[in-house]
Write a protein that holds these residues in place. Structure first.
Motif, short mmCIF file in Angstrom:
data_model
loop_
_atom_site.label_atom_id
_atom_site.label_comp_id
_atom_site.label_asym_id
_atom_site.label_seq_id
_atom_site.Cartn_x
_atom_site.Cartn_y
_atom_site.Cartn_z
N LEU B 46 42.19 6.84 60.15
CA LEU B 46 42.78 6.20 58.96
C LEU B 46 41.81 5.15 58.39
CD1 LEU B 46 46.41 5.60 60.29
CD2 LEU B 46 45.65 7.38 58.69
N PHE B 47 41.38 4.22 59.24
CA PHE B 47 40.38 3.23 58.86
C PHE B 47 39.68 2.70 60.10
CE2 PHE B 47 44.34 1.90 56.49
CZ PHE B 47 45.17 1.72 57.58
N HIS B 48 38.59 1.97 59.83
CA HIS B 48 37.97 1.25 60.92
C HIS B 48 37.33 -0.04 60.40
CE1 HIS B 48 34.32 3.38 59.52
NE2 HIS B 48 33.64 2.44 60.13
N TYR B 49 37.21 -0.99 61.31
CA TYR B 49 36.53 -2.25 61.03
C TYR B 49 35.24 -2.26 61.82
CZ TYR B 49 40.54 -4.60 58.86
OH TYR B 49 41.55 -4.97 58.03
N PHE B 54 35.71 -3.75 56.45
CA PHE B 54 36.80 -2.77 56.46
C PHE B 54 36.33 -1.48 55.80
CE2 PHE B 54 40.98 -1.20 56.57
CZ PHE B 54 41.30 -0.66 55.34
N ASN B 55 36.62 -0.36 56.46
CA ASN B 55 36.25 0.95 55.93
C ASN B 55 37.48 1.85 55.91
OD1 ASN B 55 33.04 0.94 56.00
ND2 ASN B 55 33.80 -0.13 57.79
N ASN B 56 37.84 2.24 54.71
CA ASN B 56 39.04 3.05 54.51
C ASN B 56 38.63 4.50 54.31
OD1 ASN B 56 41.81 3.32 54.12
ND2 ASN B 56 41.63 3.20 51.91
N GLU B 57 39.29 5.43 55.03
CA GLU B 57 39.01 6.84 54.79
C GLU B 57 39.58 7.23 53.42
OE1 GLU B 57 37.16 8.99 56.93
OE2 GLU B 57 36.72 6.93 57.51
N ALA B 58 38.89 8.13 52.75
CA ALA B 58 39.25 8.48 51.38
C ALA B 58 40.67 9.05 51.28
CB ALA B 58 38.24 9.49 50.83
N SER B 66 45.65 -2.32 56.82
CA SER B 66 45.25 -2.85 58.12
C SER B 66 44.74 -4.27 57.98
CB SER B 66 44.17 -1.96 58.73
OG SER B 66 43.81 -2.42 60.02
N ARG B 67 44.88 -5.02 59.05
CA ARG B 67 44.38 -6.39 59.12
C ARG B 67 43.67 -6.58 60.45
NH1 ARG B 67 49.13 -9.40 59.91
NH2 ARG B 67 50.35 -7.49 60.17
#
Lengths: 111, 111
Positions: B46-49, B54-58, B66-67
């Protein structure tokens, strides 16, 4: 697009037999290929991993065979045990450690 | 033991009611990931830090946020859960591009 293709979807092996799971990838930027083992209700756990400069890696009963030119790699489980019954995921990794998982193989080892 | 901890292990929420899942780690890893895993499927990122970046999948729905308030903690917020969001949510950590370590997961049920 499925970046890592995994087969078979399910596998039934008798105790003491050899379990073989195959994966193929498209992205030549992948430089790290881990295998994860997942038991029901648990998170995946790293089983064994290989980098493309090596053709084979063995850890105990688990062996990865890697064919860079064919862009294929496989997991061999020797002397399969009922405790090996789990779902196995292969994956490829590129920048920032982003993992692209195969669809998984559900392994059942009959006692 | 150093580990990845997820709370709660099981979460039941109502359709449209916001829910927050938490992840903490004692590994002091700089990268944290959130995956969604539906039944008999591979984990989907889904995402990663990467540190604080912060990196969001398209293809991650806008419904998911996310936090990461500090190195040790990361939260997944689902603003308006739908029935299709019922899944296992996995947190993972890594040191840079090295091996990802997964937590046990939180199973979310949406009524």
């Amino acid at each position: 697009q499925q970046q890592v293709k995994q087969s078979p979807q399910s596998l039934i092996v008798q105790k003491g037999g050899i379990s073989i799971i195959n994966c193929a990838y498209e992205n030549t930027a992948f430089d790290y290929f881990p295998w994860y083992q997942q038991f029901p209700g648990k998170g995946p756990a790293l089983l064994i991993a290989i980098r493309p400069d090596v053709s084979e890696k063995k850890e105990g009963r688990f062996t990865i065979s890697f064919n860079k030119s064919a862009k294929q790699f496989s997991l061999h489980i020797m002397d399969s045990q009922p405790g090996d019954s789990a779902t196995y995921f292969c994956a490829g990794s590129s920048t920032l450690g982003r993992l692209y998982f195969g669809r998984g193989t559900q392994l059942t080892v009959w006692p | 033991d150093a580990m990845v901890i997820q709370n709660p292990r099981y979460q039941v929420t109502q359709f449209g009611k916001p829910v927050t899942l938490s992840c903490s780690q004692t590994l002091n890893h700089n990268v944290m990931y959130w995956y969604q895993q539906k039944s008999s499927q591979a984990p989907k990122l889904l995402f990663h830090y990467y540190d604080k970046d912060f990196n969001n999948e398209a293809d991650t729905p806008d419904n998911f946020q996310s936090r990461r308030p500090n190195t040790s903690f990361c939260f997944l917020d689902i603003r308006s859960p739908g029935l299709g969001d019922a899944a296992m949510y996995l947190c993972a950590t890594s040191r840079g591009r090295e091996t990802q370590y997964f937590g046990p997961g939180t199973r979310l049920l949406v009524l």
